[in-house]
Design an enzyme around this catalytic site. Sequence first.
Site, mmCIF file in Angstrom:
data_model
loop_
_atom_site.group_PDB
_atom_site.id
_atom_site.type_symbol
_atom_site.label_atom_id
_atom_site.label_comp_id
_atom_site.label_asym_id
_atom_site.label_seq_id
_atom_site.Cartn_x
_atom_site.Cartn_y
_atom_site.Cartn_z
ATOM 1 N N LYS A 1 0.873 -1.175 0.000
ATOM 2 C CA LYS A 1 0.000 0.000 0.000
ATOM 3 C C LYS A 1 0.907 1.222 0.000
ATOM 4 O O LYS A 1 2.032 1.150 0.487
ATOM 5 C CB LYS A 1 -0.884 0.007 1.262
ATOM 6 C CG LYS A 1 -2.129 0.826 1.126
ATOM 7 C CD LYS A 1 -3.252 0.069 0.414
ATOM 8 C CE LYS A 1 -4.444 0.963 0.187
ATOM 9 N NZ LYS A 1 -5.609 0.218 -0.301
ATOM 10 N N ASP B 1 -6.936 4.279 -4.581
ATOM 11 C CA ASP B 1 -7.609 4.108 -3.283
ATOM 12 C C ASP B 1 -8.221 5.481 -2.996
ATOM 13 O O ASP B 1 -8.464 6.254 -3.941
ATOM 14 C CB ASP B 1 -6.611 3.675 -2.196
ATOM 15 C CG ASP B 1 -7.286 3.264 -0.883
ATOM 16 O OD1 ASP B 1 -7.859 2.168 -0.826
ATOM 17 O OD2 ASP B 1 -7.253 4.045 0.087
HETATM 18 P P1 NDP Z 1 -12.876 7.613 -2.745
HETATM 19 O O1 NDP Z 1 -11.797 8.606 -2.514
HETATM 20 O O2 NDP Z 1 -13.389 7.415 -4.110
HETATM 21 O O3 NDP Z 1 -14.125 7.921 -1.797
HETATM 22 C C1 NDP Z 1 -13.983 7.959 -0.408
HETATM 23 C C2 NDP Z 1 -15.311 8.360 0.203
HETATM 24 O O4 NDP Z 1 -15.229 8.219 1.619
HETATM 25 C C3 NDP Z 1 -15.670 9.812 -0.051
HETATM 26 O O5 NDP Z 1 -17.054 9.942 -0.031
HETATM 27 C C4 NDP Z 1 -15.040 10.514 1.146
HETATM 28 O O6 NDP Z 1 -15.613 11.768 1.460
HETATM 29 C C5 NDP Z 1 -15.301 9.521 2.238
HETATM 30 N N1 NDP Z 1 -14.273 9.631 3.278
HETATM 31 C C6 NDP Z 1 -12.942 9.500 3.108
HETATM 32 N N2 NDP Z 1 -12.284 9.690 4.260
HETATM 33 C C7 NDP Z 1 -13.249 9.939 5.173
HETATM 34 C C8 NDP Z 1 -13.220 10.216 6.546
HETATM 35 N N3 NDP Z 1 -12.060 10.257 7.224
HETATM 36 N N4 NDP Z 1 -14.417 10.415 7.174
HETATM 37 C C9 NDP Z 1 -15.582 10.357 6.488
HETATM 38 N N5 NDP Z 1 -15.662 10.099 5.172
HETATM 39 C C10 NDP Z 1 -14.519 9.893 4.529
HETATM 40 O O7 NDP Z 1 -12.295 6.241 -2.135
HETATM 41 P P2 NDP Z 1 -12.771 4.767 -2.438
HETATM 42 O O8 NDP Z 1 -14.233 4.715 -2.650
HETATM 43 O O9 NDP Z 1 -11.867 4.213 -3.451
HETATM 44 O O10 NDP Z 1 -12.389 4.032 -1.056
HETATM 45 C C11 NDP Z 1 -13.306 3.945 0.031
HETATM 46 C C12 NDP Z 1 -12.846 2.842 0.960
HETATM 47 O O11 NDP Z 1 -12.803 1.599 0.248
HETATM 48 C C13 NDP Z 1 -11.446 2.997 1.567
HETATM 49 O O12 NDP Z 1 -11.421 2.419 2.854
HETATM 50 C C14 NDP Z 1 -10.583 2.165 0.624
HETATM 51 O O13 NDP Z 1 -9.378 1.725 1.234
HETATM 52 C C15 NDP Z 1 -11.528 1.006 0.369
HETATM 53 N N6 NDP Z 1 -11.238 0.222 -0.829
HETATM 54 C C16 NDP Z 1 -11.238 0.799 -2.064
HETATM 55 C C17 NDP Z 1 -10.995 0.040 -3.178
HETATM 56 C C18 NDP Z 1 -11.104 0.592 -4.560
HETATM 57 O O14 NDP Z 1 -11.066 -0.201 -5.495
HETATM 58 N N7 NDP Z 1 -11.252 1.883 -4.752
HETATM 59 C C19 NDP Z 1 -10.645 -1.395 -3.057
HETATM 60 C C20 NDP Z 1 -10.767 -1.919 -1.727
HETATM 61 C C21 NDP Z 1 -11.020 -1.115 -0.669
HETATM 62 P P3 NDP Z 1 -14.917 13.131 1.005
HETATM 63 O O15 NDP Z 1 -15.255 13.280 -0.440
HETATM 64 O O16 NDP Z 1 -15.486 14.178 1.882
HETATM 65 O O17 NDP Z 1 -13.431 12.933 1.243
#
Ligand code: NDP
Length: 452
Positions: free
Chosen positions: A126, A166
């Site tokens: 990561k 991510d």
């Molecule tokens: P994105 O950046 O596309 O979206 C993240 C979302 O979560 C946004 O809505 C963001 O809000 C919100 N968010 C992020 N940090 C926080 C926080 N500290 N508190 C509240 N809301 C938060 O990321 P992904 O959708 O890609 O990833 C989401 C999760 O899924 C993570 O845990 C990631 O590790 C996991 N994941 C992702 C994969 C992928 O293929 N993308 C694969 C496997 C796991 P805001 O816009 O306000 O920041």
Amino acid sequence: MSSYAERAVAAVEERNPHEPEFLQAVREVYTSIEPVLREKPVYESEQILERIAEPERVIMFRVPWVDDAGGVHVNRGFRVQMNSAIGPYKGGLRFHPSVYLGLLKFLAFEQVFKNSLTTLPIGGAKGGSNFDPKGRSDAEVRRFCQSFMAGLYSHIGQFTDVPAGDIGVGTREIGYLFGQYKRLTNEFSGALTGKGFGWGGSLIRPEATGYGAVYFAEEMLGTRGDGVEGKTCLVSGSGNVAQYTVEKLNQLGAKTLTMSDSSGFVFDPDGIDAEKLAFVMELKNVRRARIAAYADKYPRAIYTPSSGGDANPLWAVPGDLAFPSATQNEIGGKDAANLIGNRVIAVTEGANMPTTPDGIELFRSADVLFGPAKAANAGGVTVSALEMVQDSMRVQWERGEVDERLRNIMRNIHSSVRDAAERYGHSGDYLVGANIAGFVKVADAMLDEAVV
Ligand code: NDP
């Protein structure tokens, strides 16, 4: 005398005292694999738990960049190459102000077992940076990405380490990173995944994590003769994972009531249908605006800003299925109690480690179906690995073919996790099953490869 798992946890705690998320992840895995450690004492004599918690390599580098007004900034870049026993390192890059070494060690550690569960030959890593893309122009993000890749490129490659996206790293960022990698290495190879379809990407990769989480939920519900059709669903987040979770839920006839971002959440009693989801995608992916705008556009929806309290009101909305898809530790004990009070049937982790240990304990004791991240969100890395296969073969598979492979792999992950839980006397406990199934393959490969 304490068990090997307890001694190993204590040693990891002593060595990494200021990394709470990493310690949380290690504790969860080590305590749940005790049955297998008892069965195979060679894991202790070969110090597998000590070795598996120590990254094979950590790369940390300076990322200087210039903003649109000419101001100079410096961020920290990282890549944690955790374990390559079963294949080249693979795992996402996160750009978020909360990123520090300990957070990436937790994510890399989890990635090792998740990647093992996919049945594909990929190790775990990561990386990322404490850079905050919010409010930055395209040109600033581009300059940042180019500088980040200048620091990273010599440590990655199609046979070494293949990063993906991510939080904060989507197709736009992967494009900037890939362009710079290609320029610096003079090589067009699959050194990154999540690429655009016109230049080496795989169809279904954007959808994969969200779709995969819903497929996993469908499998879990199937064990009770149930399915997602007709269910009400709570989804957190509004990024990549959340968006495609909602899309698949809609396709399968479920109704999503909530989505969120770090500022707050929306509750739409009529459901977030395909047209409303298209609005969210445009809002988040193109306009890069806040989810609050949803309630302006759809007045029957209610927006609640984040209060920062110890319970998130999103999880107090009554719903059958929960899909935490934003970030780590977003469902605490009070949230779990609220969900259980509202008779939640299943919790499927789209995000990485979104449930705290006390939340997990509550779900367990209430017999809620609980799909842990390393199994339930493995769809993303699965299709990333399929992207690597297509890149190596210089082919591109049809959408239906990739989706079918994803569907099958999620089904296989579900059954191997279920079988492992049953074999070790924890029938129906997907957390124990995922940790054991993921661990054994990597640990046995480490034994075969000797002390390296
Ligand atoms: P994105 O950046 O596309 O979206 C993240 C979302 O979560 C946004 O809505 C963001 O809000 C919100 N968010 C992020 N940090 C926080 C926080 N500290 N508190 C509240 N809301 C938060 O990321 P992904 O959708 O890609 O990833 C989401 C999760 O899924 C993570 O845990 C990631 O590790 C996991 N994941 C992702 C994969 C992928 O293929 N993308 C694969 C496997 C796991 P805001 O816009 O306000 O920041």
